[in-house]
Motif scaffolding. Structure first.
Motif, PDB file in Angstrom:
ATOM      1  N   ALA A   5      17.529  -4.500  -6.947  1.00 47.69           N
ATOM      2  CA  ALA A   5      16.671  -4.622  -5.768  1.00 47.69           C
ATOM      3  C   ALA A   5      15.347  -5.275  -6.152  1.00 47.69           C
ATOM      4  CB  ALA A   5      16.419  -3.244  -5.160  1.00 47.69           C
ATOM      5  N   PRO A   6      14.631  -5.874  -5.187  1.00 47.92           N
ATOM      6  CA  PRO A   6      13.285  -6.371  -5.494  1.00 47.92           C
ATOM      7  C   PRO A   6      12.427  -5.251  -6.066  1.00 47.92           C
ATOM      8  CG  PRO A   6      13.963  -7.069  -3.301  1.00 47.92           C
ATOM      9  CD  PRO A   6      14.990  -6.079  -3.772  1.00 47.92           C
ATOM     10  N   GLU A   7      11.531  -5.612  -6.955  1.00 47.80           N
ATOM     11  CA  GLU A   7      10.749  -4.601  -7.671  1.00 47.80           C
ATOM     12  C   GLU A   7       9.296  -4.657  -7.226  1.00 47.80           C
ATOM     13  OE1 GLU A   7      11.342  -2.767 -12.005  1.00 47.80           O
ATOM     14  OE2 GLU A   7      10.830  -4.887 -11.994  1.00 47.80           O
ATOM     15  N   LEU A   8       8.786  -3.524  -6.789  1.00 46.59           N
ATOM     16  CA  LEU A   8       7.377  -3.372  -6.457  1.00 46.59           C
ATOM     17  C   LEU A   8       6.652  -2.948  -7.731  1.00 46.59           C
ATOM     18  CD1 LEU A   8       5.308  -3.371  -4.084  1.00 46.59           C
ATOM     19  CD2 LEU A   8       5.759  -0.913  -3.865  1.00 46.59           C
ATOM     20  N   ILE A   9       5.761  -3.812  -8.218  1.00 50.09           N
ATOM     21  CA  ILE A   9       5.081  -3.565  -9.484  1.00 50.09           C
ATOM     22  C   ILE A   9       3.692  -3.006  -9.207  1.00 50.09           C
ATOM     23  CG2 ILE A   9       4.289  -4.601 -11.634  1.00 50.09           C
ATOM     24  CD1 ILE A   9       6.326  -6.865 -11.122  1.00 50.09           C
ATOM     25  N   ILE A  10       3.427  -1.821  -9.691  1.00 58.87           N
ATOM     26  CA  ILE A  10       2.103  -1.202  -9.582  1.00 58.87           C
ATOM     27  C   ILE A  10       1.462  -1.325 -10.955  1.00 58.87           C
ATOM     28  CG2 ILE A  10       0.811   0.867  -8.955  1.00 58.87           C
ATOM     29  CD1 ILE A  10       3.277   1.726  -7.325  1.00 58.87           C
ATOM     30  N   ARG A  11       0.629  -2.345 -11.121  1.00 61.22           N
ATOM     31  CA  ARG A  11       0.110  -2.687 -12.444  1.00 61.22           C
ATOM     32  C   ARG A  11      -0.971  -1.725 -12.927  1.00 61.22           C
ATOM     33  NH1 ARG A  11       2.301  -7.452 -13.663  1.00 61.22           N
ATOM     34  NH2 ARG A  11       2.726  -8.987 -12.014  1.00 61.22           N
ATOM     35  N   HIS A  12      -1.629  -1.053 -11.989  1.00 61.74           N
ATOM     36  CA  HIS A  12      -2.758  -0.204 -12.372  1.00 61.74           C
ATOM     37  C   HIS A  12      -2.839   0.962 -11.392  1.00 61.74           C
ATOM     38  CE1 HIS A  12      -6.830   1.006 -13.482  1.00 61.74           C
ATOM     39  NE2 HIS A  12      -6.776   0.152 -14.492  1.00 61.74           N
ATOM     40  N   ARG A  13      -3.238   2.127 -11.917  1.00 62.47           N
ATOM     41  CA  ARG A  13      -3.423   3.292 -11.031  1.00 62.47           C
ATOM     42  C   ARG A  13      -4.461   3.020  -9.951  1.00 62.47           C
ATOM     43  NH1 ARG A  13      -4.615   8.493 -14.466  1.00 62.47           N
ATOM     44  NH2 ARG A  13      -6.070   7.055 -15.484  1.00 62.47           N
ATOM     45  N   ARG A  14      -5.308   2.022 -10.187  1.00 64.79           N
ATOM     46  CA  ARG A  14      -6.316   1.656  -9.196  1.00 64.79           C
ATOM     47  C   ARG A  14      -5.688   1.330  -7.840  1.00 64.79           C
ATOM     48  NH1 ARG A  14      -8.979  -1.783 -12.311  1.00 64.79           N
ATOM     49  NH2 ARG A  14      -7.466  -3.423 -11.853  1.00 64.79           N
ATOM     50  N   ALA A  15      -4.441   0.846  -7.848  1.00 62.66           N
ATOM     51  CA  ALA A  15      -3.758   0.546  -6.581  1.00 62.66           C
ATOM     52  C   ALA A  15      -3.645   1.803  -5.714  1.00 62.66           C
ATOM     53  CB  ALA A  15      -2.380  -0.040  -6.857  1.00 62.66           C
ATOM     54  N   LEU A  16      -3.386   2.941  -6.342  1.00 63.32           N
ATOM     55  CA  LEU A  16      -3.281   4.192  -5.586  1.00 63.32           C
ATOM     56  C   LEU A  16      -4.644   4.575  -5.010  1.00 63.32           C
ATOM     57  CD1 LEU A  16      -0.973   6.296  -7.954  1.00 63.32           C
ATOM     58  CD2 LEU A  16      -0.351   4.563  -6.242  1.00 63.32           C
ATOM     59  N   ARG A  17      -5.699   4.370  -5.807  1.00 63.79           N
ATOM     60  CA  ARG A  17      -7.035   4.690  -5.297  1.00 63.79           C
ATOM     61  C   ARG A  17      -7.395   3.787  -4.110  1.00 63.79           C
ATOM     62  NH1 ARG A  17      -8.124   4.844 -10.840  1.00 63.79           N
ATOM     63  NH2 ARG A  17      -9.628   3.119 -10.847  1.00 63.79           N
ATOM     64  N   ARG A  18      -6.994   2.536  -4.195  1.00 66.10           N
ATOM     65  CA  ARG A  18      -7.270   1.638  -3.057  1.00 66.10           C
ATOM     66  C   ARG A  18      -6.592   2.152  -1.789  1.00 66.10           C
ATOM     67  NH1 ARG A  18      -9.869  -2.853  -4.699  1.00 66.10           N
ATOM     68  NH2 ARG A  18      -9.592  -3.601  -6.834  1.00 66.10           N
ATOM     69  N   LEU A  19      -5.364   2.613  -1.924  1.00 66.46           N
ATOM     70  CA  LEU A  19      -4.628   3.106  -0.774  1.00 66.46           C
ATOM     71  C   LEU A  19      -5.237   4.394  -0.233  1.00 66.46           C
ATOM     72  CD1 LEU A  19      -2.198   2.713   1.080  1.00 66.46           C
ATOM     73  CD2 LEU A  19      -0.812   3.943  -0.589  1.00 66.46           C
ATOM     74  N   LEU A  20      -5.708   5.246  -1.125  1.00 68.02           N
ATOM     75  CA  LEU A  20      -6.292   6.510  -0.686  1.00 68.02           C
ATOM     76  C   LEU A  20      -7.667   6.310  -0.035  1.00 68.02           C
ATOM     77  CD1 LEU A  20      -5.214   8.630  -3.757  1.00 68.02           C
ATOM     78  CD2 LEU A  20      -4.546   9.094  -1.387  1.00 68.02           C
ATOM     79  N   TRP A  21      -8.457   5.382  -0.577  1.00 67.31           N
ATOM     80  CA  TRP A  21      -9.782   5.147  -0.012  1.00 67.31           C
ATOM     81  C   TRP A  21      -9.718   4.362   1.293  1.00 67.31           C
ATOM     82  CZ3 TRP A  21     -14.477   7.097  -0.880  1.00 67.31           C
ATOM     83  CH2 TRP A  21     -14.696   7.813  -2.064  1.00 67.31           C
ATOM     84  N   LYS A  22      -8.724   3.477   1.421  1.00 70.44           N
ATOM     85  CA  LYS A  22      -8.537   2.715   2.656  1.00 70.44           C
ATOM     86  C   LYS A  22      -7.083   2.845   3.091  1.00 70.44           C
ATOM     87  CE  LYS A  22     -12.509   0.914   3.774  1.00 70.44           C
ATOM     88  NZ  LYS A  22     -13.140   1.200   5.094  1.00 70.44           N
ATOM     89  N   PRO A  23      -6.723   3.992   3.697  1.00 71.72           N
ATOM     90  CA  PRO A  23      -5.323   4.210   4.059  1.00 71.72           C
ATOM     91  C   PRO A  23      -4.802   3.117   4.976  1.00 71.72           C
ATOM     92  CG  PRO A  23      -6.593   6.236   4.271  1.00 71.72           C
ATOM     93  CD  PRO A  23      -7.581   5.130   4.056  1.00 71.72           C
ATOM     94  N   GLY A  24      -3.552   2.766   4.786  1.00 74.75           N
ATOM     95  CA  GLY A  24      -2.947   1.771   5.662  1.00 74.75           C
ATOM     96  C   GLY A  24      -2.986   0.387   5.055  1.00 74.75           C
ATOM     97  N   GLU A  25      -2.991  -0.586   5.926  1.00 71.15           N
ATOM     98  CA  GLU A  25      -2.776  -1.966   5.506  1.00 71.15           C
ATOM     99  C   GLU A  25      -3.897  -2.523   4.641  1.00 71.15           C
ATOM    100  OE1 GLU A  25      -2.489  -5.855   8.098  1.00 71.15           O
ATOM    101  OE2 GLU A  25      -0.645  -4.681   8.196  1.00 71.15           O
ATOM    102  N   LEU A  26      -5.154  -2.155   4.914  1.00 70.94           N
ATOM    103  CA  LEU A  26      -6.253  -2.738   4.149  1.00 70.94           C
ATOM    104  C   LEU A  26      -6.200  -2.305   2.690  1.00 70.94           C
ATOM    105  CD1 LEU A  26      -8.672  -4.563   4.131  1.00 70.94           C
ATOM    106  CD2 LEU A  26     -10.097  -2.633   4.855  1.00 70.94           C
ATOM    107  N   GLY A  27      -5.864  -1.056   2.431  1.00 69.39           N
ATOM    108  CA  GLY A  27      -5.745  -0.609   1.049  1.00 69.39           C
ATOM    109  C   GLY A  27      -4.634  -1.335   0.311  1.00 69.39           C
TER     110      GLY A  27
END
Length: 438
Positions: free
Chosen positions: A37-59
């Motif tokens: 399957a296509p692979e979603l690469i999360i290169r840095h834990r910072r991606a999770l912080r972006r999602l938590l600080w700006k929930p939804g599409e902007l994060g």
């Protein structure tokens, strides 16, 4: 070897209530999910912080632009699978596009957020990528704010646009038939507009949002029109003037850096507005229609080529796409087709023809994405890694939106009726749908 990917997969599947159709590769080197399957690469834990600080599409968008989030494999397949899970799930009200972590009072959302929080690292808000539009203040769609928004999108560099758009330098959907090249299809689109407008030798054409001058050049060279093109982009205007000089058409075409609201030298025989009205905004659209009506002579024609969204069950609840607003078209707005036609007619126009080109835009966007991917290293050097990533995501996601009928694009031919209600159109006006020649 860590297990962040397995933990993220379990969290997501518990939240969504179904298996993830994509693989996850995490910052610690771990992978999880269906093979192939296509692979979603999360290169840095910072991606999770972006999602938590700006929930939804902007994060999610900030993580993508910053390179914290990536896709390996078929981008269209990955976006289609993720869209079905996230943006197209709906919220029980008939609306879609609510985002993965929209702040709703839902125990599942809270549990998911807590799980991400345990994995996200230091609880500090990551700064947004440099490519994000700076903070905007004041009322929407004032002349100054519109000029800044247009500059953000179009003054990226003419060489970058030439790489993506190809030699035609047309930044709107082409008009395809089997076997067409991108350049053929863009020429055919410009010719279709000219035929719908009924252009002939000596006609005065106002091209609103003239871009890099392609419509103006085609109308002057092929139909003998005298063209005034207006744009708010300084870079576009400079490029267009150079092209016009090279074509030997400076006596027939004038390019102005000017707001359409400041054009006062009508009447014109015809007006083309191709891919510009999306920037006008709902608060100004009636003013736009009134201004263009006033600039046309009685019997003159308007061709309004505009992307449309589908109507929302509750129009007051509609939200602007956060990624597009922050990174692509600041302050841009899409309106339903019916509202656009109604507003034009309220201003005095008679709508004579509407043609949907939805599938044509999907084909065009896929060609633009292919151009960008083919010249990726050059695109990055011309702009920045973040800017190139914005364009790849924006164009690929837009292609899918057109293919899935989430948005459309329409050419509306409208007439300012002459005395006695005369339209000036032939009884069988759709002769313009004949294939272009040459």
């Amino acid at each position: 070897m860590g297990d962040a990917a397995s933990r993220l997969t379990a969290l997501a599947e518990e939240f969504l209530g179904e298996k993830l159709p994509v693989r996850i590769r995490a910052w610690d080197g771990s992978s999880s999910g269906p093979p192939g399957a296509p692979e979603l690469i999360i290169r840095h834990r910072r991606a999770l912080r972006r999602l938590l600080w700006k929930p939804g599409e902007l994060g999610l968008a900030r993580a993508w632009v910053a390179g914290d989030l990536d896709v390996e494999g078929d981008l269209y397949e990955a976006l289609g699978l993720l869209a079905a899970l996230i943006w197209e799930r709906g919220d029980g009200t008939g609306r879609t596009g609510t985002g993965l972590l929209d702040p709703v009072r839902d125990p599942k959302v809270r549990a998911f957020a807590k799980g991400l929080l345990r994995m996200a690292g230091p609880w500090t808000p990551p700064p947004p990528p440099a490519e994000e539009m700076s903070r905007r203040t004041g009322p929407l769609h004032t002349k100054g704010r519109d000029k800044a928004a247009i500059s953000h999108h179009y003054d990226v560099g003419n060489d970058f646009y030439a790489l993506v758009l190809g030699p035609s330098m047309v930044y709107s959907c082409a008009y395809w038939e089997d076997g067409s090249t991108l350049e053929d299809a863009q020429r055919d689109k410009l010719d279709l507009v000219c035929r719908k407008l009924g252009l002939k030798e000596g006609d005065r054409l106002l091209d609103v949002g003239c871009g890099w001058g392609s419509m103006a050049i085609h109308a002057a060279r092929e139909y003998g029109a005298r063209v005034t093109g207006v744009t708010l982009s300084v870079e576009q205007a400079a490029f267009a003037r150079k092209r016009i000089a090279e074509e030997g058409l400076t006596d027939r075409i004038e390019i102005r850096v000017q707001d359409y609201r400041d054009v006062r030298d009508g009447p014109y025989d015809a007006i083309s507005s191709i891919g510009m009205a999306e920037h006008v905004g709902s608060v100004r659209f009636r003013e736009y229609a009134d201004d263009l009506y006033a600039l046309l002579k009685p019997g003159g024609r308007l061709l309004n080529h505009q992307i449309a969204r589908r109507p929302e069950p509750d129009e007051s609840a509609y939200h602007v796409d956060a990624f597009i607003d922050a990174y692509v078209f600041p302050d841009g707005e899409l309106a339903p087709l019916g509202r656009t036609v109604s507003t034009l007619e309220e201003a005095g126009f008679e709508a004579r023809d509407v043609e949907s080109l939805r599938e044509h835009y999907a084909l065009t966007l896929r060609r633009w994405v292919a151009n960008l991917e083919q010249h990726w290293d050059r695109a990055v050097r011309m702009t920045s890694p973040g800017r190139a990533r914005i364009w790849r995501l924006y164009m690929a996601a837009s292609a899918l939106s057109f293919e899935r009928n989430r948005i459309g694009v329409n050419q509306i031919l409208a007439v300012r009726p002459a005395e006695g209600g005369t339209s000036g159109l032939p009884l069988r006006a759709r002769a313009w749908t004949a294939p272009a020649t040459g």
